[in-house]
Scaffold this active site. Structure first.
Site, mmCIF file in Angstrom:
data_model
loop_
_atom_site.group_PDB
_atom_site.id
_atom_site.type_symbol
_atom_site.label_atom_id
_atom_site.label_comp_id
_atom_site.label_asym_id
_atom_site.label_seq_id
_atom_site.Cartn_x
_atom_site.Cartn_y
_atom_site.Cartn_z
ATOM 1 N N ASN A 109 0.230 5.683 -0.013
ATOM 2 C CA ASN A 109 -0.608 6.859 -0.218
ATOM 3 C C ASN A 109 0.247 8.118 -0.365
ATOM 4 O OD1 ASN A 109 -0.866 5.945 2.763
ATOM 5 N ND2 ASN A 109 -1.646 8.038 2.949
ATOM 6 N N ASP A 110 0.139 9.099 0.533
ATOM 7 C CA ASP A 110 0.734 10.411 0.265
ATOM 8 C C ASP A 110 2.222 10.397 -0.106
ATOM 9 O OD1 ASP A 110 -1.661 10.750 1.505
ATOM 10 O OD2 ASP A 110 -0.871 11.787 3.253
ATOM 11 N N TRP B 205 3.310 9.329 10.025
ATOM 12 C CA TRP B 205 2.413 9.907 9.026
ATOM 13 C C TRP B 205 3.102 10.989 8.213
ATOM 14 C CZ3 TRP B 205 -3.445 10.279 10.591
ATOM 15 C CH2 TRP B 205 -3.929 8.967 10.705
ATOM 16 N N TRP C 285 0.844 -1.204 0.000
ATOM 17 C CA TRP C 285 0.000 0.000 0.000
ATOM 18 C C TRP C 285 0.878 1.253 0.000
ATOM 19 C CZ3 TRP C 285 -4.947 1.933 0.096
ATOM 20 C CH2 TRP C 285 -5.088 3.221 0.583
ATOM 21 N N ARG D 53 -1.684 17.714 11.766
ATOM 22 C CA ARG D 53 -0.736 16.865 11.057
ATOM 23 C C ARG D 53 -0.180 17.491 9.787
ATOM 24 N NH1 ARG D 53 -5.756 14.383 11.125
ATOM 25 N NH2 ARG D 53 -6.870 14.214 9.150
ATOM 26 N N ASP D 54 0.824 16.788 9.253
ATOM 27 C CA ASP D 54 1.367 17.015 7.908
ATOM 28 C C ASP D 54 2.189 18.298 7.783
ATOM 29 O OD1 ASP D 54 -1.802 15.824 6.571
ATOM 30 O OD2 ASP D 54 -0.156 14.767 7.545
ATOM 31 N N GLU E 43 -5.813 18.789 5.258
ATOM 32 C CA GLU E 43 -4.633 17.927 5.404
ATOM 33 C C GLU E 43 -3.553 18.363 4.433
ATOM 34 O OE1 GLU E 43 -6.985 14.322 4.546
ATOM 35 O OE2 GLU E 43 -6.505 13.632 6.564
ATOM 36 N N GLN F 226 4.031 7.486 2.148
ATOM 37 C CA GLN F 226 3.281 6.724 3.152
ATOM 38 C C GLN F 226 3.212 5.286 2.651
ATOM 39 O OE1 GLN F 226 1.330 8.268 6.256
ATOM 40 N NE2 GLN F 226 3.442 8.781 5.767
#
Ligand code: DQQ
Length: 548
Positions: free
Chosen positions: A21-22, A83, A19, A148-149, A203, A38
């Site tokens: 993602n970002d 994250w 998997w 976050r982020d 986000e 991610q």
């Protein structure tokens, strides 16, 4: 004929399996491009969110080598997940990572990490100094555990570092700024950089400078002022990525949209998320990455998630919208080239572009709209709400009834079409009259992209800011890569990214590429260039390489 690749792409960034993602911490350092992301090293799902940072390096943004994970959820301050976050090149040239950790009780905090061996150009190992993490614990006024982020940091005139972070403060989606002298002790700025009372959760923020003229990128610490504007980009939770162009003042740490209001624009009118840019010091470019999730029915194919092809981006001459364009290194993949001399596509016409592998192609076309636009249909004002359902109804009406109809357009490309045309994805323009002038709508119609059930078959649309009365040429560039179709309209002013999962492709059938015109008048194609693209070496697993 391509062997079934299980929808895997040939030249888009994706891990060999599992998997993703970002995009995280994209960085140019000592001649190498670094991509972090991610990553779930254990399987093809987001699972409990206990993610690591995957890490790959490249010399050309096209071919990538996977180095394993750079950050893993092994500390009290990130035990439930490493994250998203960003990389910053410090004054002494050392890179630093700022990232969100979900701590042992799942609370989101901000942490810092530094290379274990700064002289390793591959930056293979990172250490998270236990003595100072979390560098920013979650403030008391944050609600919903939405904190976050962190962005790439930038230097202010006062010599202090700053980073921005998304936070829900008392229910209000905000972008907070923190300042530091030593990159370890951080103080929160007195006021948020931005706050949206109507959006509780943003986000993946990004704040970066853009030159008012030209396409050259600027270092993230470039000062605001004459000739420089700043872009604030945010991802709206469970929605899409938006940006606004404004002016950032590093004295007061304020951001003011040039249009006076936060008139959020879409980064892409298809679907991508968590977009993040970095300054490519080698080519002096601002480069954007964004996560493009799977939109099939979650079938287990061992992997999920790709990134957009990296895009250079700059400010349009109007000073309000971004222009995005695939980085030129894509040209190193160009193989067979099919060139149709200036073609005319009659009303109801369909002209195959043969000679390139229609599953791995880069197509650039310029459509000249007819002299007379009298037949252009009236724009339904409801479409101005960018309501995709209204637009979809329009497309279905158009796409289903065969043969030419009134109107200027739809004209464009048919991609990933099965031999019997039962599966096809169209990317097209429609010239519409609106209050004495004309607007150009760009669409990607996925409603017939696959005969498979359970696959999302949306209809995407966005207006292209071009004046067809001044310049009758409307350009379209489309990158095709097995299960993704990325389109750039109007020279990159309007982008549409779409995932497609046609069954004929999965079955190893042949795919076709056409020009089409369902308008009432012939359309001249003044430029048509199509290249077959080779297969890049993207995070190929060692054992794969062992295959003959
Ligand atoms: N994905 C990350 C978060 C971020 C979200 C977790 C956006 O840090 O807010 O994988 O897709």
């Amino acid at each position: 004929k391509q062997s079934p690749r299980n929808g895997r792409t040939a030249y888009h960034f994706q891990p060999a399996k599992n998997w993703m993602n970002d995009p995280n911490g994209p960085l140019y350092h000592k001649g190498m491009y670094h991509m972090f992301f991610q990553y779930n090293p254990h399987g093809p799902t987001f699972g409990t969110g206990k993610l690591s940072w995957g890490h790959s390096v490249s010399g050309d943004l096209v071919n990538w080598a996977f180095l394993g994970t750079a950050l893993d959820p092994t500390s009290p301050f990130d035990a439930e997940g490493c994250w998203s976050g960003s990389a910053t090149t410090l004054a002494d040239g050392r890179p630093a990572i700022l990232y969100t950790g979900r701590d042992a009780s799942g609370v989101q905090v901000q942490n810092v990490a530094f290379p274990k061996n700064p002289s390793d150009p591959l930056l293979r190992e990172w250490r998270k100094p236990p003595g100072c993490n979390p560098v920013v614990p979650q403030p008391g006024d944050v609600t919903g555990n939405n904190f976050r982020d962190p962005t790439t940091a930038w230097l202010g005139r006062d010599g202090l570092w700053r980073f921005a972070v998304a936070a829900e403060v008392g229910g209000v989606g905000s972008t907070l700024v923190y300042r530091s002298k030593d990159f370890v002790r951080w103080e929160r700025g007195s006021a948020p950089l931005h706050a949206s009372p109507d959006v509780p959760v943003w986000e993946c923020p990004d704040l970066f400078p853009v030159a008012e003229r030209g396409a050259e990128g600027l270092d993230t610490s470039a000062r605001g002022g004459a000739g420089v504007r700043h872009v604030l980009k945010l991802s709206k939770a469970a929605d899409e990525d938006y940006y606004v162009v404004g002016r950032y003042d590093d004295e007061a740490d304020t951001f003011a949209p040039v249009e006076g209001v936060f008139d959020w624009r879409r980064i892409d009118h298809g679907h991508l998320f968590g977009a993040k840019t970095f300054f490519d010091a080698r080519r002096r470019r601002r480069v954007l990455w964004a996560w493009v999730d799977e939109t099939d029915d979650g079938v287990d194919k061992g992997w999920r998630g790709i990134q957009t092809f990296p895009r250079a981006l700059w400010l349009d001459a109007d000073g309000r919208q971004l222009v995005q364009w695939p980085v030129e290194e894509i040209e190193t993949l160009r193989k067979g080239r099919a060139a149709l001399a200036g073609a005319v596509v009659g009303a109801g016409g369909l002209r195959e572009i043969a000679g390139v592998d229609a599953l791995q192609a880069d197509v650039e076309v310029v459509f000249e709209v007819p002299e007379s636009l009298d037949d252009a249909e009236e724009l339904d004002p409801e479409w101005l709400q960018h309501d995709p359902h209204k637009l979809r109804a329009c497309a279905e009406k158009k796409a289903s009834s065969p043969g030419p109809r009134g109107g200027v357009g739809p004209f464009g490309l048919v991609v990933m079409a099965s031999g019997d045309m039962r599966e096809q994805t169209t990317v097209f323009f429609q010239v519409l009259r609106h209050g004495g002038t004309y607007k150009v709508l760009m669409c990607a119609d996925l409603t017939r992209s696959s005969t498979k059930e359970g696959v999302h078959k949306p209809f995407y649309a966005g207006f292209v800011d071009v004046d067809v009365e001044k310049d009758r040429g409307i350009s379209l560039r489309t990158l095709i890569d097995h299960s993704v179709v990325e389109s750039f309209g109007g020279g990159g002013r309007t982008c549409i990214t779409a995932r497609v999962y046609p069954e004929h492709v999965a079955a190893g059938g042949s795919s076709h590429l056409y020009l089409f015109n369902n308008g009432a008048h012939p359309v001249t194609v003044s430029k048509i260039e199509a290249w077959e693209l080779g297969t890049a070496s993207v995070n190929v697993e060692q054992d794969d390489r062992a295959d003959p």
